[in-house]
Design an enzyme around this catalytic site. Structure first.
Site, PDB file in Angstrom:
ATOM      1  N   CYS A   1       0.691  -2.692   9.232  1.00  0.00           N
ATOM      2  CA  CYS A   1      -0.101  -1.886   8.298  1.00  0.00           C
ATOM      3  C   CYS A   1      -0.755  -0.709   9.023  1.00  0.00           C
ATOM      4  O   CYS A   1      -1.961  -0.610   9.137  1.00  0.00           O
ATOM      5  CB  CYS A   1      -1.148  -2.762   7.599  1.00  0.00           C
ATOM      6  SG  CYS A   1      -1.626  -2.058   6.015  1.00  0.00           S
TER       7      CYS A   1
ATOM      8  N   GLU B   1     -13.824  -3.998  24.113  1.00  0.00           N
ATOM      9  CA  GLU B   1     -14.097  -3.311  22.849  1.00  0.00           C
ATOM     10  C   GLU B   1     -14.415  -1.839  23.081  1.00  0.00           C
ATOM     11  O   GLU B   1     -13.972  -0.968  22.336  1.00  0.00           O
ATOM     12  CB  GLU B   1     -15.255  -3.991  22.106  1.00  0.00           C
ATOM     13  CG  GLU B   1     -14.876  -5.318  21.473  1.00  0.00           C
ATOM     14  CD  GLU B   1     -13.827  -5.181  20.394  1.00  0.00           C
ATOM     15  OE1 GLU B   1     -13.744  -4.121  19.760  1.00  0.00           O
ATOM     16  OE2 GLU B   1     -13.057  -6.139  20.202  1.00  0.00           O
TER      17      GLU B   1
ATOM     18  N   CYS C   1       5.881  -7.960   6.966  1.00  0.00           N
ATOM     19  CA  CYS C   1       4.418  -8.117   6.953  1.00  0.00           C
ATOM     20  C   CYS C   1       4.068  -9.449   6.288  1.00  0.00           C
ATOM     21  O   CYS C   1       4.569  -9.751   5.198  1.00  0.00           O
ATOM     22  CB  CYS C   1       3.779  -6.966   6.183  1.00  0.00           C
ATOM     23  SG  CYS C   1       2.000  -7.210   5.947  1.00  0.00           S
TER      24      CYS C   1
ATOM     25  N   CYS D   1       6.176  -2.356   5.781  1.00  0.00           N
ATOM     26  CA  CYS D   1       5.898  -3.568   4.997  1.00  0.00           C
ATOM     27  C   CYS D   1       6.925  -4.680   5.228  1.00  0.00           C
ATOM     28  O   CYS D   1       6.617  -5.852   5.003  1.00  0.00           O
ATOM     29  CB  CYS D   1       5.830  -3.233   3.513  1.00  0.00           C
ATOM     30  SG  CYS D   1       4.560  -1.996   3.137  1.00  0.00           S
TER      31      CYS D   1
ATOM     32  N   CYS E   1       0.500  -8.427  -1.529  1.00  0.00           N
ATOM     33  CA  CYS E   1      -0.213  -7.168  -1.265  1.00  0.00           C
ATOM     34  C   CYS E   1      -0.338  -6.325  -2.540  1.00  0.00           C
ATOM     35  O   CYS E   1       0.664  -5.940  -3.160  1.00  0.00           O
ATOM     36  CB  CYS E   1       0.531  -6.387  -0.189  1.00  0.00           C
ATOM     37  SG  CYS E   1      -0.176  -4.765   0.104  1.00  0.00           S
TER      38      CYS E   1
HETATM   39  S1  SF4 Z   1       2.579  -5.174   2.684  1.00  0.00           S
HETATM   40 FE1  SF4 Z   1       0.520  -4.350   2.333  1.00  0.00          FE
HETATM   41  S2  SF4 Z   1      -0.698  -5.108   4.060  1.00  0.00           S
HETATM   42 FE2  SF4 Z   1       1.482  -5.312   4.622  1.00  0.00          FE
HETATM   43  S3  SF4 Z   1       2.021  -3.407   5.696  1.00  0.00           S
HETATM   44 FE3  SF4 Z   1       2.541  -3.115   3.546  1.00  0.00          FE
HETATM   45  S4  SF4 Z   1       0.692  -2.128   2.685  1.00  0.00           S
HETATM   46 FE4  SF4 Z   1       0.075  -3.059   4.631  1.00  0.00          FE
END
Ligand code: SF4
Length: 281
Positions: A188, A33, A197, A194, A203
């Site tokens: 993200c 960390e 994702c 996106c 989202c």
């Molecule tokens: S869908 Fe939403 S959580 Fe996923 S990368 Fe795009 S902004 Fe980020």
């Protein structure tokens, strides 16, 4: 729930190979960390292994000199972190690990995030952890996916509430947080990617239209920076202990923008951080 699908995605796509995810002992997790605070994952892996091969527990690290620890740290940057680890090692060796967030935050250089990470990822509190440690990436994801805005416009308690509400019942805080780290690393980012994702289907920011994060104020390059000058002075001092200021100045004279005033300021700051002896003041 804004995290539907996250657990399955993590099982298939998570960075399970990261070596600090294979242990629940607090010392190796703490070292990871602290290293990861300002250094990328790829650079940390080998350095983490080398550090722990040399000092596998706090007592071993506490038995080393500060100069040895600083030398081992060279190349990772921000050497105050190495000194903090060394001080923590001495405290743990003498008193044992604190058992709660407040106690962990009393350790040198340990803030709320690191204290919660230790509780969530290690035997210190893993079984009972309820709150995901929210670093800048986890905060960004919760702000965007659950609330629908950028992180700098959200209140911390709203982000924490979204994180608590979003934890799938089959994931412990440990796996949940790792999964969010991986979404942050792969999708993200400040400028989001996106496609693919696992949170895209629900989202909130994606529905509203995303305005990527503004660059942090004050973010600058390394060359010619005060940080570069501090690093060069410390490296010269560790290479040949006992040198005076004049000799150290010779070593860094070729760096860009190294005036006498900046050199003095850098030495003073290194002494104040406990990285050079007070006799250098
Ligand atoms: S869908 Fe939403 S959580 Fe996923 S990368 Fe795009 S902004 Fe980020």
């Amino acid at each position: 729930m804004w995290t539907d699908g996250l657990a399955d995605w993590y099982e298939r796509n998570g960075r399970h190979h990261l070596p600090w995810r294979r242990t629940t002992e607090p010392w190796p997790v703490l070292v990871s960390e602290v290293m990861l605070q300002q250094t990328s994952v790829t650079r940390v892996v080998r350095r983490w292994e080398d550090f722990l091969a040399r000092w596998p527990d706090p007592a071993a690290c506490a038995g080393a000199s500060l100069d040895e620890v600083l030398r081992q740290w060279q190349g990772l940057g921000y050497p105050r972190r190495a000194r903090a680890l060394w001080l923590i090692a001495a405290r743990i060796t003498a008193q044992g690990w604190p058992a709660d967030e407040a106690g962990l935050m009393s350790l040198p250089g340990v803030g709320r995030y690191t204290a919660r990470a230790l509780l969530a990822f290690t035997d210190l509190g893993m079984a009972n952890a309820t709150q995901a440690p929210a670093d800048v990436n986890v905060t960004r994801i919760a702000a965007r996916a659950a609330i629908g805005g950028e992180p700098d416009r959200q209140r911390r308690r709203d982000v924490e509430a979204a994180l608590s509400a979003g934890r799938p019942s089959r994931m412990r805080v440990r796996e949940y947080t790792y999964a969010l780290f991986d979404v942050g690393a792969l999708h993200c980012r400040a400028t989001p990617h996106c496609d693919g994702c696992p949170l895209a289907h629900s989202c909130a920011a994606r529905r509203h239209g995303i305005a990527p994060e503004r660059p942090r104020a004050g973010a600058t390059g390394y060359r010619g920076s005060f940080r570069q000058l501090r690093g060069a002075i410390l490296a010269a001092a560790l290479k040949q202990p006992g040198q005076g200021r004049a000799a150290l100045r010779m070593h860094v004279a070729g760096l860009p923008a190294t005036t006498l005033g900046r050199f003095d300021e850098a030495v003073t700051s290194l002494v104040a951080d406990g990285l050079l002896p007070p006799t250098m003041r």
